[in-house]
Design a protein around this motif. Structure first.
Motif, PDB file in Angstrom:
ATOM      1  N   ASN A 171       1.250   1.211  92.527  1.00  0.00           N
ATOM      2  CA  ASN A 171       1.183   2.669  92.484  1.00  0.00           C
ATOM      3  C   ASN A 171       1.575   3.218  91.112  1.00  0.00           C
ATOM      4  N   PHE A 172       2.484   2.521  90.454  1.00  0.00           N
ATOM      5  CA  PHE A 172       2.858   2.918  89.090  1.00  0.00           C
ATOM      6  C   PHE A 172       1.666   2.761  88.144  1.00  0.00           C
ATOM      7  N   SER A 173       0.884   1.697  88.319  1.00  0.00           N
ATOM      8  CA  SER A 173      -0.308   1.481  87.495  1.00  0.00           C
ATOM      9  C   SER A 173      -1.344   2.567  87.742  1.00  0.00           C
ATOM     10  N   PHE A 174      -1.500   2.971  89.000  1.00  0.00           N
ATOM     11  CA  PHE A 174      -2.420   4.066  89.320  1.00  0.00           C
ATOM     12  C   PHE A 174      -1.953   5.364  88.659  1.00  0.00           C
ATOM     13  N   LEU A 175      -0.636   5.602  88.679  1.00  0.00           N
ATOM     14  CA  LEU A 175      -0.064   6.789  88.044  1.00  0.00           C
ATOM     15  C   LEU A 175      -0.342   6.784  86.544  1.00  0.00           C
ATOM     16  N   GLU A 176      -0.235   5.621  85.911  1.00  0.00           N
ATOM     17  CA  GLU A 176      -0.483   5.522  84.469  1.00  0.00           C
ATOM     18  C   GLU A 176      -1.927   5.878  84.131  1.00  0.00           C
ATOM     19  N   ILE A 177      -2.865   5.453  84.978  1.00  0.00           N
ATOM     20  CA  ILE A 177      -4.274   5.799  84.769  1.00  0.00           C
ATOM     21  C   ILE A 177      -4.461   7.313  84.847  1.00  0.00           C
ATOM     22  N   CYS A 178      -3.841   7.931  85.848  1.00  0.00           N
ATOM     23  CA  CYS A 178      -3.921   9.396  85.993  1.00  0.00           C
ATOM     24  C   CYS A 178      -3.298  10.094  84.784  1.00  0.00           C
ATOM     25  N   GLY A 236       4.221  13.123  84.440  1.00  0.00           N
ATOM     26  CA  GLY A 236       5.420  12.677  83.725  1.00  0.00           C
ATOM     27  C   GLY A 236       6.651  12.706  84.616  1.00  0.00           C
ATOM     28  N   GLY A 237       6.793  13.794  85.394  1.00  0.00           N
ATOM     29  CA  GLY A 237       7.921  13.885  86.333  1.00  0.00           C
ATOM     30  C   GLY A 237       7.837  12.827  87.409  1.00  0.00           C
ATOM     31  N   THR A 238       6.624  12.573  87.911  1.00  0.00           N
ATOM     32  CA  THR A 238       6.429  11.528  88.923  1.00  0.00           C
ATOM     33  C   THR A 238       6.798  10.159  88.367  1.00  0.00           C
ATOM     34  N   GLU A 239       6.468   9.928  87.085  1.00  0.00           N
ATOM     35  CA  GLU A 239       6.803   8.648  86.462  1.00  0.00           C
ATOM     36  C   GLU A 239       8.307   8.444  86.410  1.00  0.00           C
ATOM     37  N   ASN A 266      -4.399  -1.723  83.966  1.00  0.00           N
ATOM     38  CA  ASN A 266      -3.769  -1.163  85.160  1.00  0.00           C
ATOM     39  C   ASN A 266      -4.616  -1.382  86.409  1.00  0.00           C
ATOM     40  N   SER A 267      -5.944  -1.382  86.252  1.00  0.00           N
ATOM     41  CA  SER A 267      -6.826  -1.657  87.398  1.00  0.00           C
ATOM     42  C   SER A 267      -6.644  -3.088  87.895  1.00  0.00           C
ATOM     43  N   ILE A 268      -6.454  -4.025  86.970  1.00  0.00           N
ATOM     44  CA  ILE A 268      -6.225  -5.424  87.354  1.00  0.00           C
ATOM     45  C   ILE A 268      -4.920  -5.553  88.140  1.00  0.00           C
ATOM     46  N   ILE A 269      -3.873  -4.852  87.669  1.00  0.00           N
ATOM     47  CA  ILE A 269      -2.587  -4.903  88.385  1.00  0.00           C
ATOM     48  C   ILE A 269      -2.730  -4.300  89.782  1.00  0.00           C
ATOM     49  N   ILE A 270      -3.465  -3.184  89.898  1.00  0.00           N
ATOM     50  CA  ILE A 270      -3.707  -2.576  91.220  1.00  0.00           C
ATOM     51  C   ILE A 270      -4.439  -3.565  92.122  1.00  0.00           C
ATOM     52  N   LEU A 271      -5.466  -4.229  91.579  1.00  0.00           N
ATOM     53  CA  LEU A 271      -6.243  -5.205  92.353  1.00  0.00           C
ATOM     54  C   LEU A 271      -5.373  -6.372  92.805  1.00  0.00           C
ATOM     55  N   LEU A 272      -4.554  -6.896  91.904  1.00  0.00           N
ATOM     56  CA  LEU A 272      -3.691  -8.030  92.236  1.00  0.00           C
ATOM     57  C   LEU A 272      -2.671  -7.669  93.309  1.00  0.00           C
ATOM     58  N   THR A 273      -2.036  -6.504  93.145  1.00  0.00           N
ATOM     59  CA  THR A 273      -0.996  -6.115  94.117  1.00  0.00           C
ATOM     60  C   THR A 273      -1.584  -5.759  95.479  1.00  0.00           C
ATOM     61  N   ARG A 274      -2.877  -5.454  95.519  1.00  0.00           N
ATOM     62  CA  ARG A 274      -3.528  -5.131  96.790  1.00  0.00           C
ATOM     63  C   ARG A 274      -4.082  -6.360  97.502  1.00  0.00           C
ATOM     64  N   THR A 275      -4.461  -7.399  96.736  1.00  0.00           N
ATOM     65  CA  THR A 275      -5.196  -8.519  97.333  1.00  0.00           C
ATOM     66  C   THR A 275      -4.433  -9.830  97.385  1.00  0.00           C
ATOM     67  N   ASP A 276      -3.518 -10.065  96.444  1.00  0.00           N
ATOM     68  CA  ASP A 276      -2.838 -11.364  96.409  1.00  0.00           C
ATOM     69  C   ASP A 276      -1.724 -11.423  97.461  1.00  0.00           C
TER      70      ASP A 276
END
Length: 332
Positions: A79-86, A122-125, A56-66
Protein backbone atom coordinates in the motif's frame (compact mmCIF):
# COMPACT_ATOMS: atom_id res chain seq x y z
CA UNK A 1 -9.35 67.12 -24.12
CA UNK A 2 -12.37 65.06 -23.07
CA UNK A 3 -11.57 62.51 -25.74
CA UNK A 4 -7.97 62.27 -24.49
CA UNK A 5 -9.14 61.75 -20.89
CA UNK A 6 -11.65 59.11 -22.01
CA UNK A 7 -8.95 57.25 -23.96
CA UNK A 8 -6.62 57.33 -20.93
CA UNK A 9 -9.37 55.95 -18.67
CA UNK A 10 -10.25 53.27 -21.20
CA UNK A 11 -6.57 52.29 -21.49
CA UNK A 12 -6.30 52.13 -17.68
CA UNK A 13 -9.40 49.94 -17.40
CA UNK A 14 -8.08 47.56 -20.06
CA UNK A 15 -4.76 47.34 -18.23
CA UNK A 16 -6.57 46.53 -14.96
CA UNK A 17 -8.72 43.91 -16.68
CA UNK A 18 -5.61 42.37 -18.18
CA UNK A 19 -3.92 42.33 -14.79
CA UNK A 20 -6.98 40.70 -13.16
CA UNK A 21 -7.07 38.10 -15.94
CA UNK A 22 -3.41 37.34 -15.33
CA UNK A 23 -4.04 36.89 -11.62
CA UNK A 24 -6.60 34.19 -12.34
CA UNK A 25 -3.62 31.90 -12.88
CA UNK A 26 -0.10 31.31 -11.64
CA UNK A 27 3.07 30.73 -13.64
CA UNK A 28 5.30 27.87 -12.49
CA UNK A 29 8.95 28.68 -13.14
CA UNK A 30 9.97 25.02 -12.90
CA UNK A 31 13.36 24.61 -14.57
CA UNK A 32 12.89 27.28 -17.21
CA UNK A 33 15.89 29.12 -15.74
CA UNK A 34 18.09 26.45 -17.38
CA UNK A 35 16.90 26.65 -21.02
CA UNK A 36 19.89 24.74 -22.42
CA UNK A 37 19.08 21.71 -20.26
CA UNK A 38 15.31 21.52 -20.91
CA UNK A 39 15.31 18.37 -23.05
CA UNK A 40 17.93 16.67 -20.89
CA UNK A 41 15.80 17.36 -17.81
CA UNK A 42 12.70 16.15 -19.64
CA UNK A 43 14.45 12.84 -20.41
CA UNK A 44 15.78 12.47 -16.86
CA UNK A 45 12.40 13.14 -15.20
CA UNK A 46 10.58 10.88 -17.66
CA UNK A 47 12.99 8.02 -16.86
CA UNK A 48 12.62 8.70 -13.11
CA UNK A 49 8.82 8.60 -13.43
CA UNK A 50 8.93 5.31 -15.33
CA UNK A 51 11.33 3.83 -12.74
CA UNK A 52 8.96 4.89 -9.94
CA UNK A 53 5.95 3.37 -11.73
CA UNK A 54 7.77 0.14 -12.58
CA UNK A 55 9.56 -0.32 -9.25
CA UNK A 56 6.53 0.33 -7.08
CA UNK A 57 4.25 -1.72 -9.36
CA UNK A 58 6.60 -4.70 -9.00
CA UNK A 59 6.49 -4.39 -5.20
CA UNK A 60 2.66 -4.21 -5.31
CA UNK A 61 2.60 -7.32 -7.54
CA UNK A 62 4.99 -9.24 -5.29
CA UNK A 63 3.16 -8.38 -2.06
CA UNK A 64 -0.15 -9.40 -3.64
CA UNK A 65 0.91 -12.69 -5.25
CA UNK A 66 3.89 -14.20 -3.42
CA UNK A 67 2.81 -16.57 -0.58
CA UNK A 68 5.86 -15.70 1.55
CA UNK A 69 4.92 -12.00 1.59
CA UNK A 70 1.39 -12.44 2.93
CA UNK A 71 1.83 -10.75 6.30
CA UNK A 72 1.07 -7.27 7.73
CA UNK A 73 4.56 -5.90 7.05
CA UNK A 74 4.28 -6.52 3.30
CA UNK A 75 0.60 -5.61 3.25
CA UNK A 76 1.59 -2.11 4.39
CA UNK A 77 4.59 -2.08 2.04
CA UNK A 78 2.36 -2.81 -0.97
CA UNK A 79 0.00 0.00 0.00
CA UNK A 80 2.94 2.32 0.62
CA UNK A 81 4.14 1.63 -2.95
CA UNK A 82 0.68 2.46 -4.29
CA UNK A 83 0.75 5.70 -2.28
CA UNK A 84 4.14 6.61 -3.79
CA UNK A 85 2.72 6.19 -7.31
CA UNK A 86 -0.19 8.49 -6.42
CA UNK A 87 2.17 10.99 -4.79
CA UNK A 88 4.52 11.45 -7.76
CA UNK A 89 1.67 11.43 -10.29
CA UNK A 90 0.41 14.72 -8.80
CA UNK A 91 3.65 16.50 -9.77
CA UNK A 92 5.77 14.79 -12.46
CA UNK A 93 3.28 14.60 -15.38
CA UNK A 94 2.47 18.30 -14.98
CA UNK A 95 6.18 19.15 -14.80
CA UNK A 96 6.91 17.10 -17.95
CA UNK A 97 4.08 18.92 -19.74
CA UNK A 98 5.48 22.31 -18.70
CA UNK A 99 8.97 21.40 -19.93
CA UNK A 100 7.57 20.05 -23.24
CA UNK A 101 5.35 23.07 -23.97
CA UNK A 102 7.75 25.59 -22.37
CA UNK A 103 4.74 27.07 -20.61
CA UNK A 104 4.16 26.97 -16.85
CA UNK A 105 0.73 28.59 -16.65
CA UNK A 106 -1.59 26.90 -14.16
CA UNK A 107 -5.07 28.08 -13.15
CA UNK A 108 -6.00 28.83 -9.53
CA UNK A 109 -8.28 25.77 -9.45
CA UNK A 110 -5.63 23.44 -10.92
CA UNK A 111 -2.99 24.85 -8.55
CA UNK A 112 -5.25 24.42 -5.50
CA UNK A 113 -6.16 20.88 -6.61
CA UNK A 114 -2.51 19.92 -7.05
CA UNK A 115 -1.56 21.37 -3.67
CA UNK A 116 -4.45 19.60 -1.96
CA UNK A 117 -3.48 16.20 -3.35
CA UNK A 118 0.21 16.72 -2.56
CA UNK A 119 -0.72 17.56 1.05
CA UNK A 120 -3.13 14.63 1.35
CA UNK A 121 -0.63 12.11 -0.02
CA UNK A 122 2.22 13.64 2.00
CA UNK A 123 0.18 13.48 5.21
CA UNK A 124 -0.88 9.91 4.43
CA UNK A 125 2.77 8.98 3.91
CA UNK A 126 3.68 10.31 7.36
CA UNK A 127 0.86 8.34 8.99
CA UNK A 128 1.54 5.16 7.01
CA UNK A 129 5.23 5.26 7.92
CA UNK A 130 4.10 5.53 11.57
CA UNK A 131 1.81 2.51 11.15
CA UNK A 132 4.70 0.55 9.60
CA UNK A 133 6.90 1.46 12.58
CA UNK A 134 4.17 0.28 14.96
CA UNK A 135 3.95 -2.99 13.02
CA UNK A 136 7.72 -3.56 13.48
CA UNK A 137 7.41 -2.64 17.18
CA UNK A 138 4.70 -5.28 17.78
CA UNK A 139 6.56 -7.90 15.69
CA UNK A 140 9.85 -7.48 17.55
CA UNK A 141 8.78 -6.45 21.05
CA UNK A 142 5.65 -8.65 21.32
CA UNK A 143 6.18 -11.48 18.82
CA UNK A 144 3.82 -13.93 20.58
CA UNK A 145 0.92 -11.47 20.39
CA UNK A 146 1.76 -10.26 16.87
CA UNK A 147 -0.79 -12.40 14.94
CA UNK A 148 -3.54 -11.37 17.36
CA UNK A 149 -2.67 -7.66 17.59
CA UNK A 150 -1.97 -7.17 13.87
CA UNK A 151 -4.84 -9.22 12.48
CA UNK A 152 -6.33 -8.45 9.06
CA UNK A 153 -9.16 -6.30 10.45
CA UNK A 154 -6.74 -4.13 12.46
CA UNK A 155 -4.47 -3.75 9.42
CA UNK A 156 -7.39 -2.55 7.29
CA UNK A 157 -8.46 -0.09 10.01
CA UNK A 158 -4.92 1.30 10.39
CA UNK A 159 -4.59 1.65 6.62
CA UNK A 160 -7.98 3.35 6.25
CA UNK A 161 -7.14 5.68 9.14
CA UNK A 162 -3.87 6.68 7.47
CA UNK A 163 -5.64 7.54 4.22
CA UNK A 164 -8.74 9.26 5.62
CA UNK A 165 -7.53 11.10 8.76
CA UNK A 166 -5.75 13.95 7.02
CA UNK A 167 -8.24 14.69 4.22
CA UNK A 168 -10.43 17.25 6.09
CA UNK A 169 -7.38 19.08 7.47
CA UNK A 170 -5.52 19.23 4.15
CA UNK A 171 -8.63 20.40 2.27
CA UNK A 172 -9.16 23.06 4.96
CA UNK A 173 -5.53 24.15 4.75
CA UNK A 174 -5.71 24.45 0.95
CA UNK A 175 -8.92 26.51 1.19
CA UNK A 176 -7.48 28.93 3.74
CA UNK A 177 -4.35 29.50 1.62
CA UNK A 178 -6.28 30.10 -1.60
CA UNK A 179 -8.73 32.41 0.19
CA UNK A 180 -5.86 34.93 0.43
CA UNK A 181 -5.53 37.84 -2.00
CA UNK A 182 -2.78 37.66 -4.62
CA UNK A 183 -2.21 41.16 -5.97
CA UNK A 184 1.47 41.18 -6.88
CA UNK A 185 3.51 38.74 -8.89
CA UNK A 186 1.91 35.48 -10.00
CA UNK A 187 5.21 33.67 -10.57
CA UNK A 188 5.80 30.55 -8.43
CA UNK A 189 9.50 29.76 -8.30
CA UNK A 190 8.95 26.01 -8.07
CA UNK A 191 7.88 23.10 -10.29
CA UNK A 192 4.58 22.47 -8.45
CA UNK A 193 2.13 24.35 -6.23
CA UNK A 194 3.65 24.07 -2.77
CA UNK A 195 2.71 26.08 0.32
CA UNK A 196 5.91 28.14 0.96
CA UNK A 197 6.27 29.69 -2.54
CA UNK A 198 2.54 30.48 -2.78
CA UNK A 199 2.44 32.18 0.62
CA UNK A 200 5.23 34.46 -0.62
CA UNK A 201 2.89 35.76 -3.34
CA UNK A 202 0.03 36.62 -0.96
CA UNK A 203 -0.81 40.24 -0.13
CA UNK A 204 -0.94 41.58 3.39
CA UNK A 205 -0.08 39.82 6.64
CA UNK A 206 0.07 36.01 6.33
CA UNK A 207 1.13 35.35 9.94
CA UNK A 208 -2.11 33.55 10.86
CA UNK A 209 -1.94 31.41 7.72
CA UNK A 210 1.69 30.49 8.44
CA UNK A 211 0.79 29.53 12.00
CA UNK A 212 -2.02 27.28 10.72
CA UNK A 213 0.47 25.64 8.34
CA UNK A 214 2.84 25.02 11.26
CA UNK A 215 0.04 23.57 13.40
CA UNK A 216 -1.05 21.12 10.69
CA UNK A 217 2.60 20.26 10.01
CA UNK A 218 3.15 19.50 13.71
CA UNK A 219 0.04 17.29 13.87
CA UNK A 220 0.76 15.33 10.68
CA UNK A 221 4.54 15.55 10.63
CA UNK A 222 6.12 15.96 14.05
CA UNK A 223 3.65 13.83 16.05
CA UNK A 224 4.03 10.81 13.70
CA UNK A 225 7.81 11.35 13.73
CA UNK A 226 7.90 11.28 17.55
CA UNK A 227 5.78 8.10 17.54
CA UNK A 228 8.21 6.52 15.07
CA UNK A 229 11.19 7.52 17.24
CA UNK A 230 9.44 6.07 20.32
CA UNK A 231 8.69 2.81 18.48
CA UNK A 232 12.26 2.41 17.29
CA UNK A 233 13.64 3.33 20.70
CA UNK A 234 11.71 0.38 22.18
CA UNK A 235 12.68 -1.85 19.24
CA UNK A 236 16.40 -1.11 19.69
CA UNK A 237 16.12 -1.68 23.44
CA UNK A 238 14.43 -5.08 22.86
CA UNK A 239 16.90 -6.13 20.15
CA UNK A 240 19.93 -5.34 22.28
CA UNK A 241 18.57 -7.68 24.96
CA UNK A 242 18.60 -10.64 22.56
CA UNK A 243 21.33 -13.13 23.37
CA UNK A 244 21.75 -14.34 19.80
CA UNK A 245 23.85 -12.17 17.48
CA UNK A 246 22.05 -13.73 14.51
CA UNK A 247 18.69 -12.78 16.04
CA UNK A 248 19.84 -9.21 16.54
CA UNK A 249 21.08 -8.97 12.94
CA UNK A 250 17.78 -10.36 11.58
CA UNK A 251 15.71 -7.96 13.70
CA UNK A 252 17.74 -4.95 12.59
CA UNK A 253 17.63 -6.03 8.92
CA UNK A 254 13.80 -6.02 8.92
CA UNK A 255 13.84 -2.41 10.15
CA UNK A 256 16.78 -0.94 8.23
CA UNK A 257 14.85 -0.34 4.96
CA UNK A 258 12.01 1.40 6.78
CA UNK A 259 14.42 3.58 8.78
CA UNK A 260 16.29 4.61 5.61
CA UNK A 261 13.04 5.70 3.93
CA UNK A 262 11.98 7.65 7.05
CA UNK A 263 15.30 9.52 7.23
CA UNK A 264 15.23 10.45 3.53
CA UNK A 265 11.63 11.68 3.58
CA UNK A 266 11.52 13.42 6.95
CA UNK A 267 14.88 15.20 6.72
CA UNK A 268 14.13 17.05 3.47
CA UNK A 269 10.45 17.71 4.26
CA UNK A 270 11.36 19.09 7.71
CA UNK A 271 13.83 21.59 6.24
CA UNK A 272 11.19 22.69 3.71
CA UNK A 273 8.30 23.29 6.13
CA UNK A 274 10.00 24.18 9.42
CA UNK A 275 13.00 26.29 8.45
CA UNK A 276 12.33 30.06 8.49
CA UNK A 277 11.81 31.56 5.04
CA UNK A 278 14.64 34.06 5.52
CA UNK A 279 17.19 31.26 6.02
CA UNK A 280 16.39 29.40 2.83
CA UNK A 281 17.14 30.36 -0.77
CA UNK A 282 14.57 29.68 -3.47
CA UNK A 283 17.04 27.44 -5.30
CA UNK A 284 17.58 25.31 -2.19
CA UNK A 285 13.82 25.12 -1.56
CA UNK A 286 13.26 23.85 -5.10
CA UNK A 287 16.04 21.28 -4.71
CA UNK A 288 14.60 20.00 -1.40
CA UNK A 289 11.10 19.79 -2.91
CA UNK A 290 12.56 17.83 -5.83
CA UNK A 291 14.19 15.43 -3.39
CA UNK A 292 11.23 14.58 -1.15
CA UNK A 293 8.57 14.58 -3.89
CA UNK A 294 10.45 12.75 -6.67
CA UNK A 295 13.87 11.32 -5.78
CA UNK A 296 12.81 9.68 -2.49
CA UNK A 297 9.85 7.82 -4.10
CA UNK A 298 12.26 6.63 -6.81
CA UNK A 299 14.70 5.27 -4.23
CA UNK A 300 12.09 3.54 -2.05
CA UNK A 301 11.59 0.43 -4.26
CA UNK A 302 15.36 0.10 -4.63
CA UNK A 303 15.88 0.38 -0.87
CA UNK A 304 13.14 -2.13 -0.04
CA UNK A 305 14.22 -4.66 -2.68
CA UNK A 306 17.99 -4.54 -2.21
CA UNK A 307 17.87 -4.46 1.60
CA UNK A 308 15.11 -7.04 2.03
CA UNK A 309 15.91 -10.72 1.48
CA UNK A 310 12.25 -11.79 1.30
CA UNK A 311 11.49 -9.28 -1.46
CA UNK A 312 14.64 -10.28 -3.37
CA UNK A 313 13.69 -13.96 -3.15
CA UNK A 314 10.15 -13.22 -4.34
CA UNK A 315 11.57 -11.18 -7.23
CA UNK A 316 13.91 -14.02 -8.23
CA UNK A 317 10.93 -16.39 -8.29
CA UNK A 318 8.88 -13.94 -10.36
CA UNK A 319 11.51 -13.32 -13.07
CA UNK A 320 11.66 -16.93 -14.37
CA UNK A 321 7.84 -16.98 -14.53
CA UNK A 322 7.87 -13.80 -16.61
CA UNK A 323 10.53 -15.25 -18.91
CA UNK A 324 8.51 -18.47 -19.32
CA UNK A 325 5.32 -16.48 -20.10
CA UNK A 326 7.16 -14.44 -22.73
CA UNK A 327 8.68 -17.60 -24.26
CA UNK A 328 5.25 -19.27 -24.49
CA UNK A 329 3.76 -16.10 -25.98
CA UNK A 330 6.47 -16.03 -28.68
CA UNK A 331 5.81 -19.70 -29.55
CA UNK A 332 2.06 -19.07 -29.82
Amino acid sequence: MLNLTYLQMESKLKAEESNNATMREFALVGFSDTPNLQWILFGIFLVIYLIILLGNSIIILLTRTDPTLQNPMYFFLGNFSFLEICYVTTTIPRMLRDIWTKKGNISFVACATQMCFVLIFGGTECLLLTVMAYDRYVAICNPLHYPLVMNHKVCIQLLAGSWVSGIPFEIGQTCQIFSLSFCGSNIINDFFCDIPPILKLACGDTFVNEMLVYIVAVVFFMVPFLLIITSYGKIISSVLKLSSARGRAKAFSTCSSHLTVIILFYETAAITYFQPKSNKSEGLAKLLALFYTILTPMMNPIIYSLRNKDVMMALKKLLPKCSLCNHMHVKI
